[in-house]
Design an enzyme around this catalytic site. Structure first.
Site, mmCIF file in Angstrom:
data_model
loop_
_atom_site.group_PDB
_atom_site.id
_atom_site.type_symbol
_atom_site.label_atom_id
_atom_site.label_comp_id
_atom_site.label_asym_id
_atom_site.label_seq_id
_atom_site.Cartn_x
_atom_site.Cartn_y
_atom_site.Cartn_z
ATOM 1 C CG ASP A 1 -0.305 0.049 2.530
ATOM 2 O OD1 ASP A 1 0.016 1.150 2.999
ATOM 3 O OD2 ASP A 1 -0.112 -1.028 3.143
ATOM 4 C CD GLU B 1 -3.877 4.216 11.154
ATOM 5 O OE1 GLU B 1 -2.842 4.563 11.738
ATOM 6 O OE2 GLU B 1 -3.900 3.691 10.027
#
Length: 362
Positions: A39, A130
């Site tokens: 990613d 997160e």
């Protein structure tokens, strides 16, 4: 994507920052077996995608957006470059839940590259949820000062809007510690593909609600630019995730009756004018013992309404599901309040109800 190793509205949808310092090694002891991927974000502006493919990379997630104000300036080049090199790719959104509602951030994400098409090359968009990376500047805690119930509602709002816009549930990127802390260990999202972040020799204990991960981010650097990932399955299963033939999630085995789940979305605007028509659309799904999903056809679903300030639910109407398990019902907006879809079950299927959501009538 932030480093996670070690380091609106519940079922009703109204129709690049610095890395977090974390303990533990930055690299896994070895590259895990499986389909390799990566990613990237604006921190990797120039990626040689043919080189990535030549080194064994077969899938990628590219950061598209953050909150409702940031767009990755390199997204188009990265996203298209990955596809042209032969990688299956998807987009991800970094959530800032204190900035705006989940539905608004899903809208922004899809509008700026985070959509999904069943072309076999596009992974469902991912919600990166997160640790708060801006604590030093915004003064909020690691959970953005949201309670577990508020965080769960925010995630559900994002997910339901993404489902309404694309027909897919988003992948959820998180880690176990943050999830257990900030959602209170919610088990409500096990039907979403899980992208687990853990820089160690295994994916470790998963967050509540999941018995299997779909993608494991196992290191912050390695063979490829950006973060290193591995898909938990075969190349054929990765392709199925891209085409929509598989959700990438594991549904818990049912009890004696088939497990069912009902979702409900509203195609109206976020704020609805009094007297305006709004159409509630939902899906009733049932699951086999192996996790296979089918639509629950020709089943009666009750739609309930609870006015603001009241503790009592009332039946607003009923709808019958189609052959694919979908249903819809149109109402006239009259009062502020919460809506919910309820399925009573039968001799073969368990009863279920959707999450509730508030409709603001002006």
């Amino acid at each position: 994507m932030k480093r996670l190793s070690g380091t609106v509205l519940g079922g009703l949808v109204l129709a690049s920052a610095a890395c977090v310092a974390v303990p533990g090694p930055a690299l896994a002891a070895s590259v895990p077996a499986g389909i390799q991927g990566l990613d990237v974000s604006s921190h990797q502006p120039s990626v040689s995608w043919p080189s990535v493919y030549g080194a064994g990379g077969r899938f990628a997630y590219v950061k598209a957006t953050e909150s409702v104000t940031y767009r990755n300036p390199y997204f188009a080049t990265q996203y298209q470059g990955a596809r042209q090199a032969g990688l299956i790719r998807g987009a991800y959104h970094f959530a800032l839940p204190h900035k705006s509602g989940g539905a608004a951030q899903a809208d922004y994400f899809v509008k700026n590259g985070g959509g999904w098409t069943a072309d076999g090359w596009t992974l469902p968009g991912a919600l990166d949820i997160e640790f708060n990376p801006y604590q030093s500047s915004n003064g909020l805690d690691t959970c953005y000062d949201l309670s577990p119930a508020q965080m769960v509602s925010w995630i559900r709002s994002f997910s339901d809007r993404y489902l309404a816009l694309t027909g897919r549930r988003p992948t959820i990127y998180t880690n176990t510690y943050w999830w257990q802390t900030c959602t209170g260990g919610s088990a409500a999202f096990g039907d979403h593909p899980l992208w687990i972040a853990r820089y160690a020799s295994s994916a470790g204990t998963l967050p509540s609600g999941w018995t299997r991960h779909t993608i494991w981010q196992y290191a912050s650097s390695g063979t490829f630019p950006g973060d290193q990932n591995v898909f938990n399955g075969t190349a054929a299963q990765l392709k199925q995730l891209a085409t929509g033939q598989s959700t990438g999630a594991v549904t818990p085995a049912p009890a004696a009756k088939a497990e069912t789940r009902v979702s409900l979305v509203n195609t109206g605007p976020d704020r609805i004018k009094r007297g305006r028509k709004m159409t509630l659309v939902g899906t009733l799904s049932q699951y086999t013992a192996t996790g296979t999903r089918t639509g629950a056809a020709k089943q009666r679903v009750t739609i309930r309404f609870r006015p603001r300030g009241s503790a009592a639910w009332r039946t607003a109407g009923t709808a019958t599901t189609t052959a694919t398990g979908t249903f819809r019902k149109t109402f006239t907006a009259g009062k502020d309040g919460s809506w919910q879809a309820v399925y009573a079950g039968d001799s073969k299927r368990l009863a279920t109800r959707s999450a509730t959501g508030y409709v603001d009538v002006r």
